[in-house]
Design a protein around this motif. Structure first.
Motif, PDB file in Angstrom:
ATOM      1  N   MET A 177       0.841  -1.195   0.000  1.00 21.37           N
ATOM      2  CA  MET A 177       0.000   0.000   0.000  1.00 21.37           C
ATOM      3  C   MET A 177       0.881   1.250   0.000  1.00 21.37           C
ATOM      4  SD  MET A 177      -3.144   0.771  -0.233  1.00 21.37           S
ATOM      5  CE  MET A 177      -3.893  -0.787   0.273  1.00 21.37           C
ATOM      6  N   HIS A 178       0.637   2.135  -0.956  1.00 18.42           N
ATOM      7  CA  HIS A 178       1.337   3.408  -1.045  1.00 18.42           C
ATOM      8  C   HIS A 178       0.389   4.485  -0.521  1.00 18.42           C
ATOM      9  CE1 HIS A 178       4.610   2.110  -4.014  1.00 18.42           C
ATOM     10  NE2 HIS A 178       3.882   1.037  -3.775  1.00 18.42           N
ATOM     11  N   TRP A 179       0.805   5.198   0.513  1.00 19.89           N
ATOM     12  CA  TRP A 179      -0.054   6.200   1.121  1.00 19.89           C
ATOM     13  C   TRP A 179       0.153   7.556   0.471  1.00 19.89           C
ATOM     14  CZ3 TRP A 179      -3.692   3.756   3.465  1.00 19.89           C
ATOM     15  CH2 TRP A 179      -3.431   2.528   4.077  1.00 19.89           C
ATOM     16  N   ARG A 180      -0.668   8.513   0.843  1.00 18.55           N
ATOM     17  CA  ARG A 180      -0.737   9.808   0.166  1.00 18.55           C
ATOM     18  C   ARG A 180       0.607  10.532   0.109  1.00 18.55           C
ATOM     19  NH1 ARG A 180      -4.398  14.724  -0.191  1.00 18.55           N
ATOM     20  NH2 ARG A 180      -3.019  16.485   0.208  1.00 18.55           N
ATOM     21  N   ASP A 181       1.384  10.468   1.165  1.00 11.20           N
ATOM     22  CA  ASP A 181       2.611  11.261   1.205  1.00 11.20           C
ATOM     23  C   ASP A 181       3.668  10.775   0.218  1.00 11.20           C
ATOM     24  OD1 ASP A 181       3.602   8.966   2.416  1.00 11.20           O
ATOM     25  OD2 ASP A 181       3.700   9.840   4.418  1.00 11.20           O
ATOM     26  N   GLY A 182       3.446   9.600  -0.397  1.00 13.10           N
ATOM     27  CA  GLY A 182       4.361   9.088  -1.408  1.00 13.10           C
ATOM     28  C   GLY A 182       5.588   8.409  -0.862  1.00 13.10           C
ATOM     29  N   GLU A 183       5.823   8.517   0.438  1.00  9.04           N
ATOM     30  CA  GLU A 183       7.000   7.919   1.045  1.00  9.04           C
ATOM     31  C   GLU A 183       6.657   6.712   1.919  1.00  9.04           C
ATOM     32  OE1 GLU A 183       9.070  10.949   3.151  1.00  9.04           O
ATOM     33  OE2 GLU A 183       9.452  12.168   1.371  1.00  9.04           O
ATOM     34  N   ARG A 184       5.541   6.784   2.626  1.00 10.09           N
ATOM     35  CA  ARG A 184       5.167   5.695   3.535  1.00 10.09           C
ATOM     36  C   ARG A 184       4.513   4.561   2.753  1.00 10.09           C
ATOM     37  NH1 ARG A 184       0.735   4.727   7.154  1.00 10.09           N
ATOM     38  NH2 ARG A 184      -0.298   6.597   6.340  1.00 10.09           N
ATOM     39  N   ARG A 185       5.026   3.356   2.952  1.00 10.38           N
ATOM     40  CA  ARG A 185       4.497   2.176   2.283  1.00 10.38           C
ATOM     41  C   ARG A 185       4.299   1.064   3.314  1.00 10.38           C
ATOM     42  NH1 ARG A 185       8.204   2.025  -3.264  1.00 10.38           N
ATOM     43  NH2 ARG A 185       7.700   4.169  -3.922  1.00 10.38           N
ATOM     44  N   GLU A 186       3.320   0.230   3.052  1.00 15.00           N
ATOM     45  CA  GLU A 186       2.978  -0.839   3.993  1.00 15.00           C
ATOM     46  C   GLU A 186       2.715  -2.127   3.215  1.00 15.00           C
ATOM     47  OE1 GLU A 186      -0.400  -1.771   7.418  1.00 15.00           O
ATOM     48  OE2 GLU A 186      -0.251   0.222   6.502  1.00 15.00           O
ATOM     49  N   GLY A 240     -12.648  -1.002  -7.939  1.00 16.73           N
ATOM     50  CA  GLY A 240     -12.339  -0.065  -6.867  1.00 16.73           C
ATOM     51  C   GLY A 240     -11.171  -0.547  -6.027  1.00 16.73           C
ATOM     52  N   ALA A 241     -10.003   0.036  -6.220  1.00 23.90           N
ATOM     53  CA  ALA A 241      -8.799  -0.463  -5.555  1.00 23.90           C
ATOM     54  C   ALA A 241      -8.362   0.353  -4.348  1.00 23.90           C
ATOM     55  CB  ALA A 241      -7.636  -0.529  -6.558  1.00 23.90           C
ATOM     56  N   HIS A 242      -8.770   1.613  -4.269  1.00 20.48           N
ATOM     57  CA  HIS A 242      -8.196   2.519  -3.272  1.00 20.48           C
ATOM     58  C   HIS A 242      -8.894   2.379  -1.914  1.00 20.48           C
ATOM     59  CE1 HIS A 242      -7.355   5.100  -7.059  1.00 20.48           C
ATOM     60  NE2 HIS A 242      -6.385   4.228  -6.856  1.00 20.48           N
ATOM     61  N   PRO A 243      -8.166   2.056  -0.853  1.00 18.17           N
ATOM     62  CA  PRO A 243      -8.791   2.010   0.472  1.00 18.17           C
ATOM     63  C   PRO A 243      -9.213   3.399   0.910  1.00 18.17           C
ATOM     64  CG  PRO A 243      -6.416   1.899   0.689  1.00 18.17           C
ATOM     65  CD  PRO A 243      -6.719   1.836  -0.781  1.00 18.17           C
ATOM     66  N   ARG A 244     -10.331   3.470   1.612  1.00 20.99           N
ATOM     67  CA  ARG A 244     -10.865   4.784   1.963  1.00 20.99           C
ATOM     68  C   ARG A 244     -11.180   4.870   3.453  1.00 20.99           C
ATOM     69  NH1 ARG A 244     -16.070   4.321   4.328  1.00 20.99           N
ATOM     70  NH2 ARG A 244     -17.390   2.892   3.165  1.00 20.99           N
TER      71      ARG A 244
END
Length: 301
Positions: A177-186, A240-244
């Protein structure tokens, strides 16, 4: 309880725009959407006195730019709790309590082919681990397994990994998972150990899909397909792929805003907008019979 008729659209739009700019996974698109909502408000497009109608109109505009079906101003007939995400959890809990924990059907068909239906959602793992473990353990001794996701609208990524763990033999990287900030990944991985018995990674596995298969159910399908573990039978999924996450912006309206973007380690992409494409394309209503025939033929061979 029915929703109040009076609503102040400008307040709802201002708060929704603020949340978009702060949280939407694509910042540039968020800015574009916030501007669109403001223009539509100024044009009088939201001059309605019904929360349900405002939710419908705003959702159409939110999805008009990039087609993100997780991006919504969702109407709730019952008052929405103020805490972030509480509205979704309350609705899911009602479904959980009436669906045997999300595993309403476990059946052994002739020829040693088991069917496990997971519906209407992949509920939070702290709720669903026990019923899902029971269902998958019951099916573990079957010669072939059909997982029916035609009526599954999504759910918890941890629950996706939990189910995958019963269908694989070893710990496997499923998703990042790539989060909004572009740096944090899980990263998401299947589990090295599971309660109960595994079906395992060698016996024939089929996943049934339809247009209602969405979000987390799509991830489960996509992960297994990309790993070459399952044959997908049915119709293309919802895309629909994006977690919300959800924020209350009115007593009956919840702004649901995607906050991440999944990347599959095999394909390097995801199913957003396109849906998961079946390996065997057929009407959803025919998918179980088609998968059963494929399983019987493969076992006979």
């Amino acid at each position: 309880m029915t929703a109040p008729t009076h609503i102040r659209p400008a307040l709802v739009i201002d708060e929704t725009a603020r949340l978009l700019n702060e949280h939407y996974v694509f910042p540039e698109t968020a800015e574009q959407l916030a501007g669109l909502l403001q223009r539509r408000l100024d044009e009088g497009a939201y001059a309605v006195d019904s929360a349900e109608e405002l939710g419908r109109l705003v959702t159409e505009d939110l999805q008009s730019v990039n087609g993100d079906r997780h991006l919504r101003l969702k109407y709730h007939a019952e008052p929405v709790p103020a805490e972030k995400g509480a509205a979704t959890l309350a609705a899911m809990r009602r479904d959980y309590d009436t669906s045997l924990g999300g595993a309403p059907r476990v059946e052994l068909l002739e020829g040693g082919v088991a069917v496990v239906e997971l519906a209407p959602a992949l509920f939070p793992l702290e709720w669903a681990a026990e019923p899902l473990s029971a269902a998958l353990t019951l099916a573990a001794g079957a010669r072939s397994l059909i997982v029916d996701l035609r009526g599954n609208g999504g759910g918890d990524p941890d629950t996706v990994a939990f189910v995958c763990s019963y269908l694989l033999d070893q710990r496997t990287h499923l998703n990042t998972m790539h989060w909004r900030d572009g740096e944090r990944r899980e990263q998401s991985w299947s589990l090295p150990h599971v309660p109960g018995a595994r079906f395992g990674g060698d016996k024939p596995l089929y996943v049934l899909t339809g247009a209602r298969t969405f979000s987390g159910a799509e991830e489960l399908t996509y992960d297994l397909q990309q790993l070459g573990r399952a044959v997908v039978v049915g119709e293309p999924t919802g895309g629909g792929a994006h977690p919300r996450e959800g924020w209350t912006v009115h007593p009956h309206l919840e702004a649901t805003i995607p906050v991440g973007r999944p990347v599959n380690p095999v394909s390097g992409t995801n199913w957003e907008g396109t849906g998961v494409q079946p390996d065997v394309l057929c009407p959803a209503a025919d998918a179980l019979d088609r998968a059963r025939a494929l399983a019987v033929a493969r076992l006979a061979g």
